[in-house]
Design a protein around this motif. Structure first.
Motif, mmCIF file in Angstrom:
data_model
loop_
_atom_site.group_PDB
_atom_site.id
_atom_site.type_symbol
_atom_site.label_atom_id
_atom_site.label_comp_id
_atom_site.label_asym_id
_atom_site.label_seq_id
_atom_site.Cartn_x
_atom_site.Cartn_y
_atom_site.Cartn_z
ATOM 1 N N VAL A 2 0.842 -1.185 0.000
ATOM 2 C CA VAL A 2 0.000 0.000 0.000
ATOM 3 C C VAL A 2 0.883 1.243 0.000
ATOM 4 C CG1 VAL A 2 -1.760 1.269 1.269
ATOM 5 C CG2 VAL A 2 -1.795 -1.222 1.252
ATOM 6 N N LYS A 3 0.595 2.142 -0.910
ATOM 7 C CA LYS A 3 1.357 3.376 -0.992
ATOM 8 C C LYS A 3 0.707 4.414 -0.072
ATOM 9 C CE LYS A 3 3.444 6.516 -4.245
ATOM 10 N NZ LYS A 3 3.631 6.869 -5.641
ATOM 11 N N VAL A 4 1.517 4.986 0.826
ATOM 12 C CA VAL A 4 1.014 5.971 1.769
ATOM 13 C C VAL A 4 1.179 7.357 1.166
ATOM 14 C CG1 VAL A 4 1.294 6.923 4.079
ATOM 15 C CG2 VAL A 4 1.638 4.489 3.702
ATOM 16 N N ASP A 5 0.134 8.149 1.290
ATOM 17 C CA ASP A 5 0.141 9.518 0.802
ATOM 18 C C ASP A 5 1.251 10.306 1.512
ATOM 19 O OD1 ASP A 5 -0.432 12.304 0.491
ATOM 20 O OD2 ASP A 5 -2.508 11.805 -0.005
ATOM 21 N N ARG A 6 2.059 11.010 0.755
ATOM 22 C CA ARG A 6 3.172 11.777 1.335
ATOM 23 C C ARG A 6 2.686 12.847 2.306
ATOM 24 N NH1 ARG A 6 7.055 12.840 -3.871
ATOM 25 N NH2 ARG A 6 7.345 10.647 -4.384
ATOM 26 N N ILE A 8 0.167 12.606 4.323
ATOM 27 C CA ILE A 8 -0.115 11.910 5.583
ATOM 28 C C ILE A 8 1.191 11.639 6.315
ATOM 29 C CG2 ILE A 8 -0.940 9.743 6.577
ATOM 30 C CD1 ILE A 8 -3.087 9.712 4.348
ATOM 31 N N MET A 9 2.200 11.175 5.573
ATOM 32 C CA MET A 9 3.501 10.898 6.192
ATOM 33 C C MET A 9 4.104 12.170 6.785
ATOM 34 S SD MET A 9 5.130 8.114 3.503
ATOM 35 C CE MET A 9 6.775 8.574 3.935
ATOM 36 N N ARG A 10 4.036 13.280 6.045
ATOM 37 C CA ARG A 10 4.583 14.553 6.554
ATOM 38 C C ARG A 10 3.831 15.012 7.793
ATOM 39 N NH1 ARG A 10 5.200 16.065 1.017
ATOM 40 N NH2 ARG A 10 3.166 17.046 1.087
ATOM 41 N N THR A 11 2.515 14.865 7.780
ATOM 42 C CA THR A 11 1.706 15.263 8.933
ATOM 43 C C THR A 11 2.059 14.423 10.153
ATOM 44 O OG1 THR A 11 -0.109 15.994 7.509
ATOM 45 C CG2 THR A 11 -0.661 15.489 9.806
ATOM 46 N N GLN A 12 2.147 13.110 9.972
ATOM 47 C CA GLN A 12 2.483 12.239 11.094
ATOM 48 C C GLN A 12 3.876 12.538 11.628
ATOM 49 O OE1 GLN A 12 1.681 8.322 9.486
ATOM 50 N NE2 GLN A 12 -0.423 8.363 10.245
ATOM 51 N N GLU A 13 4.827 12.796 10.740
ATOM 52 C CA GLU A 13 6.183 13.149 11.182
ATOM 53 C C GLU A 13 6.175 14.465 11.962
ATOM 54 O OE1 GLU A 13 8.973 11.295 11.238
ATOM 55 O OE2 GLU A 13 7.593 9.759 10.513
ATOM 56 N N ALA A 14 5.397 15.435 11.512
ATOM 57 C CA ALA A 14 5.308 16.722 12.218
ATOM 58 C C ALA A 14 4.708 16.533 13.608
ATOM 59 C CB ALA A 14 4.469 17.717 11.413
ATOM 60 N N ILE A 15 3.714 15.667 13.715
ATOM 61 C CA ILE A 15 3.081 15.387 15.003
ATOM 62 C C ILE A 15 4.069 14.705 15.942
ATOM 63 C CG2 ILE A 15 1.286 14.015 16.156
ATOM 64 C CD1 ILE A 15 -0.441 14.448 13.563
ATOM 65 N N LYS A 16 4.778 13.704 15.446
ATOM 66 C CA LYS A 16 5.756 12.979 16.270
ATOM 67 C C LYS A 16 6.874 13.910 16.733
ATOM 68 C CE LYS A 16 5.013 8.698 13.737
ATOM 69 N NZ LYS A 16 5.612 7.781 12.741
ATOM 70 N N LYS A 17 7.375 14.719 15.813
ATOM 71 C CA LYS A 17 8.450 15.656 16.154
ATOM 72 C C LYS A 17 7.965 16.654 17.199
ATOM 73 C CE LYS A 17 11.852 18.733 14.150
ATOM 74 N NZ LYS A 17 11.778 20.071 13.705
#
Length: 181
Positions: A2-6, A8-17
């Motif tokens: 499954v290809k993850v929308d970039r 979504i990945m950027r948002t999740q990384e921003a949240i984690k950071k």
């Protein structure tokens, strides 16, 4: 696959950071979802699209790092102690913000327990109590001892701002591990 929308990945990384940065500034208990959203420059509702609450977010981050470390060893099962430890030390160095924050924050106990348990399971795979230097010993005790020693030295290394490069540290730790297991 499954290809993850970039996005979504950027948002999740921003949240984690944002969570990790805040944990280095204030206690996890006093932190709110709004604090995390403000730091990540997103709406609160966006966090709830990805995580149940701040505890789920923290759990997902911890699980991601423990899984990544486990995968390092599984990708290269033929590596010896030192080579395997080099991979782990390099991973710790690349993810310094996470590990230094977790070891210095109130989440340290929870993270440390998960990290130790992961290492107990890994070391149990290599403990042989039927022959050699560990003949007659208890497998569980050896695995607990080695896992706690390993996590302890990782804590020391990170808290002291990694005074040795990953390869040198891995060689030192690998030599010690070979004496025990």
């Amino acid at each position: 696959m499954v290809k993850v929308d970039r996005r979504i990945m950027r948002t999740q990384e921003a949240i984690k950071k944002a969570l990790l940065e805040l944990m280095s500034e204030k206690s996890f208990d006093s932190m709110t979802i709004q604090d995390i959203a403000d730091r990540a420059n997103i709406n609160r509702a966006t966090i709830y699209l990805h995580y149940l609450d701040k505890y789920d977010l923290l759990d997902k981050i911890i699980e991601e790092h423990v899984t990544n470390m486990a995968n390092l060893c599984e990708l290269e099962p033929e590596l010896d102690w030192i080579e395997s430890t080099v991979l782990c030390m390099e991973y710790l160095e690349r993810n310094y913000l996470f590990f230094s924050t977790m070891l210095a924050s109130e989440g340290a106990t929870y993270f440390r327990n998960r990290f130790v348990q992961h290492n107990v399971e890994e070391f149990k795979k290599d403990v042989d109590v039927k022959v050699g230097k560990n003949l007659g010993q208890n497998e569980d005790i050896i695995a607990e001892f080695v896992a706690n020693a390993y996590v302890g030295i990782v804590e020391w290394w990170i808290r002291n701002e990694m005074p040795y490069p990953p390869k040198e540290m891995a060689e030192k730790v690998g030599d010690l591990l070979e004496r025990i297991i």
